[in-house]
Design a protein around this motif. Structure first.
Motif, short mmCIF file in Angstrom:
data_model
loop_
_atom_site.label_atom_id
_atom_site.label_comp_id
_atom_site.label_asym_id
_atom_site.label_seq_id
_atom_site.Cartn_x
_atom_site.Cartn_y
_atom_site.Cartn_z
N PHE A 11 0.83 -1.20 0.00
CA PHE A 11 0.00 0.00 0.00
C PHE A 11 0.87 1.26 0.00
O PHE A 11 0.55 2.26 -0.65
N ALA A 12 2.00 1.21 0.72
CA ALA A 12 2.91 2.36 0.81
C ALA A 12 3.46 2.73 -0.57
O ALA A 12 3.55 3.91 -0.93
N LYS A 13 3.81 1.73 -1.37
CA LYS A 13 4.32 2.01 -2.71
C LYS A 13 3.25 2.65 -3.59
O LYS A 13 3.52 3.57 -4.36
N TYR A 14 2.02 2.15 -3.46
CA TYR A 14 0.90 2.71 -4.23
C TYR A 14 0.65 4.17 -3.87
O TYR A 14 0.52 5.03 -4.75
N ILE A 15 0.62 4.46 -2.57
CA ILE A 15 0.35 5.83 -2.12
C ILE A 15 1.50 6.76 -2.51
O ILE A 15 1.27 7.90 -2.94
N ARG A 16 2.74 6.29 -2.40
CA ARG A 16 3.88 7.13 -2.76
C ARG A 16 3.83 7.53 -4.23
O ARG A 16 4.14 8.68 -4.60
N LYS A 17 3.41 6.62 -5.09
CA LYS A 17 3.28 6.93 -6.51
C LYS A 17 2.21 8.00 -6.75
O LYS A 17 2.39 8.91 -7.56
N LYS A 18 1.10 7.88 -6.04
CA LYS A 18 0.04 8.88 -6.17
C LYS A 18 0.52 10.26 -5.71
O LYS A 18 0.23 11.28 -6.34
N ILE A 19 1.25 10.28 -4.60
CA ILE A 19 1.78 11.55 -4.08
C ILE A 19 2.75 12.16 -5.08
O ILE A 19 2.70 13.37 -5.37
N ASN A 20 3.65 11.34 -5.60
CA ASN A 20 4.65 11.84 -6.54
C ASN A 20 4.01 12.46 -7.78
O ASN A 20 4.53 13.42 -8.35
N LYS A 21 2.86 11.90 -8.19
CA LYS A 21 2.19 12.39 -9.39
C LYS A 21 1.75 13.84 -9.23
O LYS A 21 2.02 14.69 -10.10
N TRP A 22 1.07 14.17 -8.10
CA TRP A 22 0.65 15.57 -7.95
C TRP A 22 1.80 16.47 -7.48
O TRP A 22 1.85 17.65 -7.84
N ALA A 23 2.72 15.90 -6.69
CA ALA A 23 3.84 16.72 -6.19
C ALA A 23 4.75 17.18 -7.33
O ALA A 23 5.38 18.24 -7.24
N SER A 24 4.82 16.39 -8.40
CA SER A 24 5.66 16.75 -9.54
C SER A 24 4.94 17.67 -10.54
O SER A 24 5.54 18.13 -11.51
N ASN A 25 3.66 17.94 -10.27
CA ASN A 25 2.88 18.87 -11.10
C ASN A 25 2.16 19.87 -10.20
O ASN A 25 0.93 19.93 -10.17
N PRO A 26 2.91 20.66 -9.44
CA PRO A 26 2.31 21.51 -8.41
C PRO A 26 1.40 22.60 -8.93
O PRO A 26 0.33 22.85 -8.35
N GLN A 292 0.60 19.85 1.24
CA GLN A 292 -0.48 19.07 0.65
C GLN A 292 -1.23 19.89 -0.40
O GLN A 292 -2.21 20.59 -0.09
N LEU A 293 -0.79 19.79 -1.62
CA LEU A 293 -1.33 20.60 -2.71
C LEU A 293 -2.57 19.98 -3.35
O LEU A 293 -3.27 20.64 -4.11
N ASP A 294 -2.84 18.71 -3.04
CA ASP A 294 -3.94 17.99 -3.68
C ASP A 294 -4.99 17.54 -2.66
O ASP A 294 -5.58 16.48 -2.80
N SER A 295 -5.19 18.36 -1.64
CA SER A 295 -6.08 17.96 -0.53
C SER A 295 -7.21 18.95 -0.30
O SER A 295 -7.59 19.21 0.85
#
Length: 499
Positions: A11-26, A292-295
């Motif tokens: 689950f941690a790997k899945y969530i980290r990928k989701k976070i990276n997606k929005w964090a890299s497109n702020p 938290q830019l996507d919250s």
């Protein structure tokens, strides 16, 4: 490895990928949040009053929606509290988080069906990011304690009312319920000292692996455990791996915690507030907390040294710089709009966007134009304490503008030490030198003999605890202000010390 630990890793790997997606497109992320907020709230009373239907760009928003703090938004909040619908956000909020106000008494911050999940997910994601980065999962099978306010709530005009930490307690996932401590009955105890004693009794023989809370109140818990068992916390809880904290800067407490624990423990810093869960530490290797830019929160920033000007320039995420002190404004899916939460932040990185909390815009000392902020006194105290090897329980600072006799004015530091001290004068020198290096205005005032070197007043053991108790703010989410530009706290402490 247990099934729970294996599941946590996946689950941690899945969530980290989701976070990276929005964090890299702020920028795109914040633009999407901005448009969504306006669209959802355009038919509310606030949206109608501020022309949300006509707002197409951020410039329009800044033109139509002024910066407000709680007092300035209070006329709308009062209507929400009275049970009216569609005022700040569609419908009624699920909860009202009751917080302690300074000028306005109790404050009521709305928590909506849209905003509530962000509080829960951010805390969860902080732990998952730790797992993904370190690979450590052993702690998931142990006991976890979250020192928080009572989860009991009352109802006000069809809306549940309580403390944020108590509200969040109702959302602990089912898979953690078996591991969670203290018991519901103990968590409902209102008297903080009685509650801590009950928590000690319940946890002293448990396999505690995660401990979370505001540092001064966790410290009280650790001290009571040590007093009961005469053991270091790390010896008592051999599998204690993770300390999760927020609310105040941990650095001044770090050496005291390490002594109480007897070894180093990994930490995760959080930035939660009733107004929103703004950031969390997503890496043990990088400084600062991931914003938290996507919250469901749109952020604006104003340079702190311009904030009290008539029309300060408002900046969006793409315009901020590393190392500058900003007042943070939020517009949220709980119905806050260009809202001044009172905190100041500094960015440590803009790829991705990470912040540290540098203080409170109203908590500073500038009695002589020095504008000393919380981050500076925290750092100065840490450097001073490390230089001479002392441990600090708590502290606060105030100006002494009118000292007795013909003395020069000075900053008075009220410090409670872990042990009795004979090196107070040397500590004052070390702190003063560290502060002068950080703040050129303060240094100029010292060199120009406008101010003399800071003075330390020793606060007796439990002095700050007794002060907080005397004003009805012992425990829970309550925090002692680090800085005051007046002597209200200082004079009360002085009276208590001299009794």
């Amino acid at each position: 490895m247990s099934l729970k630990a294996l599941g946590a890793k996946i689950f941690a790997k899945y969530i980290r990928k989701k976070i990276n997606k929005w964090a890299s497109n702020p920028l795109e992320t914040q633009e999407r949040v901005f448009k969504s907020l306006l669209d959802q709230a355009k038919h509310t009373q606030f949206g109608k009053d501020h022309g949300f239907q006509n707002i197409e760009t951020y410039s329009d928003f800044a033109k139509y929606v002024p910066i407000r703090d709680y007092e300035e938004l209070k006329s709308y909040v009062n209507r929400v509290v009275d049970g009216e619908k569609d005022i700040l956000w569609p419908g009624k909020p699920l909860y009202l988080a009751k917080t302690s106000g300074t000028t306005s008494g109790a404050k009521y911050i709305p928590l909506t069906a849209a905003s509530m999940p962000t509080h829960i997910n951010a805390a969860r994601n902080a732990i998952l990011c730790y797992i993904e980065e370190t690979g450590n999962t052993g702690f998931v099978d142990g006991k976890m304690i979250f020192l928080q306010g009572s989860p009991e709530m009352e109802e006000k005009n069809g809306i549940l009312l309580g403390r944020l930490s108590g509200i969040v307690a109702h959302y602990v996932p089912k898979y953690l319920q078996r591991n969670r401590m203290p018991s519901w009955e103990t968590n409902c105890i209102e008297d903080w000292e009685e509650k801590v004693d009950a928590i000690v009794k319940e946890t002293v023989d448990q396999n505690m692996t995660i401990i979370s809370g505001i540092p001064p109140w966790v410290q009280m818990y650790f001290e009571r455990l040590h007093k009961k068992t005469n053991k270091k916390i790390g010896e008592l809880f051999k599998n204690f791996e993770l300390f999760i904290y927020g609310g105040v800067n941990f650095e001044p407490y770090k050496s005291t915690f390490e002594k109480l624990i007897g070894r180093k423990v990994a930490g995760i810093e959080l930035y939660p507030a009733s107004e929103g869960f703004f950031a969390f530490q997503d890496s043990q290797k990088e400084k600062g907390m991931l914003l938290q830019l996507d919250s469901g929160m749109f952020y604006e920033f104003v340079k702190a040294d311009e904030f009290f000007e008539e029309n300060p320039k408002r900046l969006t995420i793409g315009e901020v710089e590393v190392g500058v002190n900003y007042v943070m404004l939020v517009s949220t899916n709980a119905g806050l709009w260009a809202y001044n939460i009172g905190d100041t932040v500094q960015f440590t990185n803009t790829s991705p966007y990470r912040v540290v909390v540098s203080g409170r815009i109203k908590h500073f000392i500038s009695a002589f134009g020095e504008h000393v902020i919380g981050k500076e006194v925290d750092q100065a105290l840490k450097e001073g304490a490390d230089a001479i090897g002392v441990m600090i329980n708590d502290f606060t600072v105030a100006p002494q503008v009118n000292p007795e006799g013909n003395e020069l004015p000075y900053h008075e530091w009220f410090i409670e030490f872990q042990d009795s001290q004979n090196d107070v004068e040397q500590l004052a020198v070390e702190i003063d030198n560290a502060l002068r290096k950080q703040n050129s205005y303060y240094n100029d005032l010292i060199e120009g003999k406008i101010l003399k070197r800071l003075q330390i007043t020793i606060v007796p053991k439990d002095g700050f605890k007794n002060y907080m108790k005397s004003i009805g703010k012992l425990g829970g989410q309550n925090k002692l202000p680090r800085l005051s530009n007046d002597r209200k706290i200082a004079d009360r402490l002085t009276t208590m010390i001299n009794k």
